[in-house]
Structures are given as structure tokens and as C-alpha cells.
Design a protein around this motif. Structure first.
Motif, PDB file in Angstrom:
ATOM      1  N   ALA A 147       0.830  -1.208   0.000  1.00 15.54           N
ATOM      2  CA  ALA A 147       0.000   0.000   0.000  1.00 15.54           C
ATOM      3  C   ALA A 147       0.863   1.256   0.000  1.00 15.54           C
ATOM      4  N   ILE A 148       0.486   2.186  -0.856  1.00 22.85           N
ATOM      5  CA  ILE A 148       1.147   3.482  -0.955  1.00 22.85           C
ATOM      6  C   ILE A 148       0.311   4.481  -0.172  1.00 22.85           C
ATOM      7  N   CYS A 149       0.857   5.032   0.902  1.00 21.55           N
ATOM      8  CA  CYS A 149       0.106   5.998   1.709  1.00 21.55           C
ATOM      9  C   CYS A 149       0.117   7.350   0.995  1.00 21.55           C
ATOM     10  N   TYR A 150      -1.046   7.761   0.520  1.00 16.85           N
ATOM     11  CA  TYR A 150      -1.124   9.003  -0.249  1.00 16.85           C
ATOM     12  C   TYR A 150      -1.258  10.197   0.684  1.00 16.85           C
ATOM     13  N   THR A 151      -0.476  11.214   0.391  1.00 13.50           N
ATOM     14  CA  THR A 151      -0.565  12.466   1.132  1.00 13.50           C
ATOM     15  C   THR A 151      -0.074  13.579   0.225  1.00 13.50           C
ATOM     16  N   THR A 152      -0.236  14.797   0.660  1.00 11.88           N
ATOM     17  CA  THR A 152       0.265  15.932  -0.109  1.00 11.88           C
ATOM     18  C   THR A 152       1.215  16.743   0.754  1.00 11.88           C
ATOM     19  N   HIS A 198       5.925  15.399  -1.679  1.00  6.94           N
ATOM     20  CA  HIS A 198       5.152  14.285  -2.228  1.00  6.94           C
ATOM     21  C   HIS A 198       4.581  14.664  -3.600  1.00  6.94           C
ATOM     22  N   GLN A 199       5.251  14.191  -4.649  1.00  9.25           N
ATOM     23  CA  GLN A 199       4.837  14.456  -6.022  1.00  9.25           C
ATOM     24  C   GLN A 199       4.578  13.132  -6.729  1.00  9.25           C
ATOM     25  N   LEU A 200       4.040  13.190  -7.956  1.00 10.46           N
ATOM     26  CA  LEU A 200       3.699  11.987  -8.713  1.00 10.46           C
ATOM     27  C   LEU A 200       4.887  11.033  -8.806  1.00 10.46           C
ATOM     28  N   GLY A 201       6.061  11.565  -9.121  1.00  7.63           N
ATOM     29  CA  GLY A 201       7.240  10.721  -9.261  1.00  7.63           C
ATOM     30  C   GLY A 201       7.591   9.974  -7.989  1.00  7.63           C
ATOM     31  N   PHE A 202       7.345  10.602  -6.835  1.00  3.38           N
ATOM     32  CA  PHE A 202       7.618   9.962  -5.547  1.00  3.38           C
ATOM     33  C   PHE A 202       6.795   8.690  -5.405  1.00  3.38           C
ATOM     34  N   ARG A 218       2.840  18.062  12.048  1.00  2.00           N
ATOM     35  CA  ARG A 218       3.193  17.228  10.898  1.00  2.00           C
ATOM     36  C   ARG A 218       4.369  17.838  10.124  1.00  2.00           C
ATOM     37  N   LYS A 219       4.339  19.141   9.938  1.00  4.49           N
ATOM     38  CA  LYS A 219       5.447  19.821   9.261  1.00  4.49           C
ATOM     39  C   LYS A 219       6.743  19.652  10.046  1.00  4.49           C
ATOM     40  N   ASP A 220       6.669  19.859  11.370  1.00  3.55           N
ATOM     41  CA  ASP A 220       7.855  19.717  12.221  1.00  3.55           C
ATOM     42  C   ASP A 220       8.414  18.297  12.181  1.00  3.55           C
ATOM     43  N   PHE A 221       7.519  17.324  12.008  1.00  9.14           N
ATOM     44  CA  PHE A 221       7.927  15.921  12.002  1.00  9.14           C
ATOM     45  C   PHE A 221       8.319  15.424  10.605  1.00  9.14           C
ATOM     46  N   GLY A 222       8.518  16.321   9.658  1.00  9.32           N
ATOM     47  CA  GLY A 222       9.033  15.924   8.347  1.00  9.32           C
ATOM     48  C   GLY A 222       7.976  15.562   7.333  1.00  9.32           C
ATOM     49  N   TYR A 223       6.809  16.225   7.408  1.00  6.93           N
ATOM     50  CA  TYR A 223       5.702  15.998   6.465  1.00  6.93           C
ATOM     51  C   TYR A 223       5.329  14.518   6.360  1.00  6.93           C
ATOM     52  N   ILE A 224       5.234  13.859   7.490  1.00  2.00           N
ATOM     53  CA  ILE A 224       4.895  12.438   7.471  1.00  2.00           C
ATOM     54  C   ILE A 224       3.419  12.257   7.111  1.00  2.00           C
ATOM     55  N   PRO A 225       3.091  11.198   6.364  1.00  2.06           N
ATOM     56  CA  PRO A 225       1.677  10.892   6.130  1.00  2.06           C
ATOM     57  C   PRO A 225       0.981  10.622   7.464  1.00  2.06           C
ATOM     58  N   LEU A 226      -0.292  10.939   7.528  1.00  2.00           N
ATOM     59  CA  LEU A 226      -1.046  10.696   8.757  1.00  2.00           C
ATOM     60  C   LEU A 226      -1.864   9.424   8.615  1.00  2.00           C
ATOM     61  N   VAL A 227      -1.326   8.362   9.155  1.00  2.00           N
ATOM     62  CA  VAL A 227      -1.989   7.058   9.172  1.00  2.00           C
ATOM     63  C   VAL A 227      -1.377   6.318  10.356  1.00  2.00           C
ATOM     64  N   THR A 228      -2.145   5.429  10.964  1.00  4.30           N
ATOM     65  CA  THR A 228      -1.641   4.742  12.154  1.00  4.30           C
ATOM     66  C   THR A 228      -0.279   4.108  11.871  1.00  4.30           C
ATOM     67  N   PRO A 229       0.732   4.300  12.755  1.00  8.84           N
ATOM     68  CA  PRO A 229       0.657   4.980  14.041  1.00  8.84           C
ATOM     69  C   PRO A 229       1.003   6.471  13.997  1.00  8.84           C
ATOM     70  N   THR A 230       1.449   6.997  12.835  1.00  8.78           N
ATOM     71  CA  THR A 230       1.873   8.395  12.814  1.00  8.78           C
ATOM     72  C   THR A 230       0.719   9.356  13.077  1.00  8.78           C
ATOM     73  N   SER A 231      -0.501   8.975  12.690  1.00  4.77           N
ATOM     74  CA  SER A 231      -1.643   9.854  12.959  1.00  4.77           C
ATOM     75  C   SER A 231      -1.863   9.986  14.459  1.00  4.77           C
ATOM     76  N   GLN A 232      -1.715   8.856  15.187  1.00  3.82           N
ATOM     77  CA  GLN A 232      -1.850   8.924  16.645  1.00  3.82           C
ATOM     78  C   GLN A 232      -0.711   9.720  17.269  1.00  3.82           C
ATOM     79  N   ILE A 233       0.497   9.534  16.735  1.00  2.48           N
ATOM     80  CA  ILE A 233       1.652  10.252  17.294  1.00  2.48           C
ATOM     81  C   ILE A 233       1.482  11.758  17.107  1.00  2.48           C
ATOM     82  N   VAL A 234       1.162  12.173  15.886  1.00  2.00           N
ATOM     83  CA  VAL A 234       0.978  13.600  15.609  1.00  2.00           C
ATOM     84  C   VAL A 234      -0.246  14.139  16.334  1.00  2.00           C
ATOM     85  N   GLY A 235      -1.345  13.381  16.299  1.00  2.00           N
ATOM     86  CA  GLY A 235      -2.581  13.832  16.948  1.00  2.00           C
ATOM     87  C   GLY A 235      -2.420  14.003  18.443  1.00  2.00           C
TER      88      GLY A 235
END
Length: 568
Positions: A142-147, A151-155, A328-345
Motif C-alpha cells: 500500500a502506498i500511503c497518499y498524502t500531499t 510528495h509528487q507523482l514521481g515519488f 506534521r510539518k515539524d515531524f518531516g511531512y509524514i503521512p497521517l496514518v496509524t501509528p503516525t496519525s496517533q503520534i501527531v494527533g
């Protein structure tokens, strides 16, 4: 002519996104029988937050849930969501735990493992992919999509190539917050299909209103499978509606060939289930284009609202959403999905409730900054890195399975019991020892005031007041009489602040205490841990002193007004 296939998500992501994963297995079985007859490509029934919720909230064995679903789904493949090295938890587990979990899951009946890493760091998926294939199941990357600026098409196309080269037999675009716009969906699906040609699933939450249109454009670009949810559990923070998509495609070159009638029968049953669990339904289940900024995923937003409510801070939701953007910006623009969503939230909640950014860093936030979760898409804020410059990055855990086997030998009876303990520690231990009780009750509760809401009803037990005195309250909890003493540490109505007291940083459960009476402490020492929002939050001393009294015991509920320690 290319018939589009459907993965039905109601029994996992539907209840997770709309009902905070609180639905019991029993209440899904009749619907499961109907779904088995329809002819879906697969039905997602396990993984994600369901494993944790079974143990933590429902007093259920997650492997028993899988077993009964497998008895029903004899022809329809069962699918689960696996967080790579995080499995179904919130940290990286040792390789031996990962291997055992995947082996037990395939034995239990999982046919398709959708495997993702919250940072899109493929190194965290290598072993999962190998083990899934070794056990004869399908490894879907699975590719976690975020903007973000990085995060660009090539990525995403490059990452898809990595996943296939590592052994993934199929791919999925996993858009947790509904950020993928229709024409961008077309370009992304087209690029992946042209480069790789492997089967491609599209998973887009309906949160921002884009999902249905984006899926139609994804179909035009060559997508093979759509993740959808029955009408009774669709829309809002969940998925587009299964019936609406099936009806839309009827008579076209992409006709699914599925019948709507049994889906409508299932819908009637699911509406009854949704009504039964309505107390867990988030009020944030409508189209919300603000998510284009905060990127809060569907499964997170309902739980975030529920958790803020537990902190008596639901009015802070908008402030927390804005803070999530910055964290999220401070943490390096990480996608927000478990567990990073819980960490950032959770970090955003702490920053807002404590009225100071990063006054307290959760254990998981520290581990993310120190690199334990993998490589972030962009560099982490230098100020945060400097804040932890004196700490070494934790080592990857080793040989956890044998340790779990030894520690649980008195209460774990089966290999699945052991793996539950290895994954969730004390939460699983309470369940396996028969000490846990379901925290789900669907009848209304009396309003007994703040103290009882936090200390008693916070566990969602049936409570009857028998006698009240100045020093204690005698209550009946699930037919067991109990006396609850009222002390300085639990009088929530008091506005008095004791100068020699250390209070809980937030509402939650006191999970660890590291100090004892008579022990000298220094400012900054870690005195214990409060578990809240599935994250560990350290209790730091704000001064030097000596512990005079430990006012609460482990596993007790606490709030910001609860005194944890008194100092001399």
C-alpha cells in the motif's frame, strides 16, 4: 470489457471510521453471512484498529473474531490491514513477533494482507512481504497518499516500483483522508499501471467529498479494485457507498456484475447496528474540506473527537486540527496514518492542552524524532532534534517472542494468547486473566457528576449509587459492591491547587510508576507514564524533591486535576 472488482470495507474500516471500532463481533455476523453471498473480490474484516479494540474495549479475543468470520466466508477472500513492522500496534516489533503474527494470521484465514508503512519507508515492509508470501497469502503493498512539498507523482510511482521489486503481488493507493482529487487520481493510477501493470486497488475515504469522483477517474485510468462501504456505514469519514458505485457502473464496460438486493438487506441490519452504537459515532462524519489542510484521516478523526471528549476538551477540536498541521510539518511531512496519525494527533493535543508547544513529548514522538520508526519524507525540525540531542536512538527490539512467552506462561494458554500479550502487554494480560470487562454499553448513563464520570463511568460499567458519605461512596458496579474513597487526589470539583503536588498531565490511565515513597527526585525525572489516546505520556517532575506519597495506583483513571504524587 473490464469488470471492476469491489472490496467491501464495512466490517473493518466502516466501523472504525464512523463508530470508533467499538462494534462487537456478534453484531456483525448476520451481515457477514449476506456479504459472503454477494461475490465481492474480498471483504476486509481484520487488522487496523480492530485487534486493539477487541482487547481494550470489547473484551473479545481478536483471533476468535477472525475464526468466526472464516467460518462464514468460505468463498470470499478475507483481507486485513497490516502496518508493516508495527503489525497491528503502535511501535516497531521484533522480527520474531512479526513472523509469528503473520503465520498465525494466515492460519486463522487471512488471504490478502494489505501492508503499509506510515512513512512510506519500504525498509519497514521487507520482512512482512517475505513472510506473507512464505505463508502462502497475497502480499499487497500500500502506498500511503498524502500531499506536501515533497510528495509528487514521481515519488509515488518510484515507491510503487520498490514495493513490486520487493515481492508485492498487487498494489493499493491508500488515501486515508480523502486528499486525492479526481484528475490527480487519474494521473496517478495511469502512471502506476503503465509502469507496473500489477493489480491495483484504490482506497479513498469520503471525508473531503472527492472520493466518488476520484474513483470514477481511477476506473477510467485502469484501476482494478475499489474499496467501498455499504450505504449504512458509508460517507463522511468512511468510504464511498458500495450500492451507489455498483448502480453507477451498471450497463457500462466496468459493470461489477453484483446484485444490489442483498446489499440493501445488509444495509437494514447495519443501520440497526449503527443506531445501537450511536454513542460512539463522531459528530465529525460529514464532508469537511478543512481536512485538505489538516489531513486528519477518517479513522483518526472520530477517535480524536472521542479522545478530546474524554479530556473534557471537545471545544478544542479546531485548535488541535490547526496544531496537527504544524506538528506534521515539524515531524518531516509524514503521512497521517496509524501509528503516525496517533503520534501527531496526541502531540498536537498535548501542545494545545498544555498551552505550550512540545512542553511534553510522548514516548512515541521521541522515538519518531530519534529515527526508530524509519526515515521521514523530509528532515525533522532541527529544534526538536536538538531537544533530544542528548539521547541515543533506541535499538530495534530483539527476541521479544520468547520473553512474552515466559512472562505470560501463567495466563496465556495458546500461541494466539502469547502473540496478543507480545503486542499489547498489560491490555492483553487483563483480558487473558479474565479481569477485563467490556467497556461497551448501549443504554444511557445517569449523570453522576465529573468525579464519577472520570473515575467510575469512564470504564463504562453499569453503576448504581448505594450510599454517599463525606469520605466515601458505596456503589454497585456490574453487580459487585465497591467502596470508593474520596481523597484529595480525586476530588475533581475542588479548585484548590497544592504546591507540593504533581498532577497528571492529561486524562487517561496511569500505566507505570517509577518512584516510591522516600525517593529523591530531580527536575526532569520521569516519575511514571499516563496512557492516553493509545500513546504513552511521560510524567515529568517540575522540581527537585522527595516523594512523600504516591496517591494513585497503576491502571487507575486520572485527569488533569488528579494528584499523582505529593512531595516533601
Amino acid at each position: 470489457m473490464k469488470s471492476i472488482k469491489i472490496t467491501e470495507n464495512s466490517l473493518r474500516d466502516g466501523v472504525q471510521s464512523l463508530l470508533a471500532t467499538r462494534v462487537s463481533t456478534q453484531d456483525m455476523l448476520e451481515v457477514a453471512k449476506i456479504f459472503e453471498s454477494i461475490g465481492f473480490h474480498s471483504v476486509e474484516v481484520w487488522g487496523g484498529a480492530t485487534y486493539d479494540a477487541c482487547l481494550r474495549y470489547l473484551n473479545e479475543d481478536p483471533f476468535e473474531r477472525l475464526r468466526v468470520f472464516k467460518e462464514i466466508f468460505k468463498t470470499t477472500p478475507l483481507q486485513m490491514l497490516l502496518r508493516g513492522q508495527n503489525l497491528v500496534g503502535y511501535r516497531h516489533y521484533a522480527d520474531d513477533v512479526l513472523k509469528e503474527f503473520i503465520a498465525l494470521s494466515t492460519q486463522g484465514g487471512i488471504n490478502i494482507f494489505r501492508i503499509f508503512d506510515a512513512l512510506n519507508d519500504s525498509s519497514n515492509l521487507k520482512l512482512s512481504i517475505e513472510e506473507v508470501r512464505k505463508n502462502g497469502a497475497e502480499a499487497q503493498g500500500a502506498i500511503c497518499y498524502t500531499t506536501s512539498p515533497v510528495h509528487q507523482l514521481g515519488f509515488f510511482v518510484s515507491y510503487a516500483k520498490e514495493l513490486v521489486s520487493m515481492g508485492c503481488q498487487s498494489l493499493a493507493i491508500k488515501d486515508m483522508a480523502g486528499l486525492l482529487r479526481p484528475y490527480e487520481a487519474y494521473e496517478l493510477v495511469k502512471a502506476i499501471k503503465e509502469e507496473l501493470g500489477v493489480p491495483l486497488s484504490v482506497h479513498i475515504h469520503a471525508t473531503t467529498g472527492f472520493a466518488f469522483g476520484s474513483m470514477l477517474k481511477a476506473i477510467e485510468a485502469g484501476a482494478d479494485v475499489l474499496d467501498l462501504s455499504n450505504s449504512a456505514l458509508s460517507g463522511g469519514t468512511s468510504h464511498p457507498c458500495t450500492q451507489a458505485m455498483v448502480a453507477t457502473l451498471q450497463g457500462t464496460q466496468w459493470d461489477t456484475g453484483l446484485s444490489l438486493e442483498p446489499m440493501e438487506v445488509a444495509s437494514k441490519l447495519l443501520r440497526e447496528v449503527r443506531e445501537k452504537y450511536s454513542e460512539f459515532e463522531s459528530r465529525y462524519n460529514f464532508v469537511d474540506t478543512e481536512i485538505l489542510l489538516s489531513q486528519i484521516p477518517g479513522g483518526m478523526i472520530s477517535n480524536l473527537a472521542s479522545q478530546l471528549k474524554e479530556q473534557n476538551a471537545l471545544d478544542k477540536m479546531q485548535e488541535v486540527a490547526r496544531e496537527i498541521i504544524e506538528v506534521r510539518k515539524d515531524f518531516g511531512y509524514i503521512p497521517l496514518v496509524t501509528p503516525t496519525s496517533q503520534i501527531v494527533g496526541t502531540q498536537a493535543v498535548l501542545n494545545v492542552l498544555q498551552n505550550e508547544r512540545y512542553k511534553t513529548l510522548t514516548t512515541e514522538s521521541k522515538n519518531l524524532i530519534l529515527g526508530l520508526y524509519g526515515k521521514t519524507p523530509a528532515p525533522i525540525c532541527e529544534n526538536l532534534r536538538q531537544k533530544l540531542s542528548h539521547q541515543e536512538a533506541p535499538q530495534k527490539p530483539q527476541n521479544e517472542l520468547e520473553k512474552a512467552r515466559e512472562e505470560s506462561k501463567d495466563f496465556a494458554k495458546t500461541p494466539t494468547d502469547i502473540i496478543s500479550y507480545a503486542l499489547f502487554g498489560d491490555v492483553a494480560k487483563a483480558f487473558l486473566k479474565g479481569e477485563a470487562k467490556s467497556q461497551i454499553k448501549t443504554e444511557s448513563k445517569k449523570d453522576l457528576g465529573n468525579f464519577f464520570d472520570a473515575e467510575i463511568l469512564g470504564q463504562n460499567y453499569k453503576v448504581e449509587i448505594l450510599e454517599i458519605s463525606q469520605e466515601s461512596v458505596r456503589v454497585k458496579i456490574d453487580d459487585e459492591e465497591r467502596e470508593v474513597k474520596i481523597s484529595c487526589s480525586t476530588q475533581e470539583g475542588s479548585s484548590q491547587v497544592l504546591e507540593n503536588a504533581i498532577y497528571s498531565p492529561m486524562s487517561g490511565v496511569l500505566s507505570k510508576v517509577f518512584v516510591s515513597i522516600g525517593q529523591s527526585i530531580k527536575k526532569g525525572d520521569v516519575l511514571g507514564v499516563v496512557e492516553a489516546m493509545k500513546m504513552e505520556n511521560e510524567i515529568l517532575s517540575d522540581r527537585d524533591g522527595v516523594i512523600e506519597e504516591v496517591c494513585v495506583e497503576c491502571r487507575e483513571g486520572v485527569s488533569p486535576k488528579t494528584i499523582l504524587f505529593l512531595l516533601k
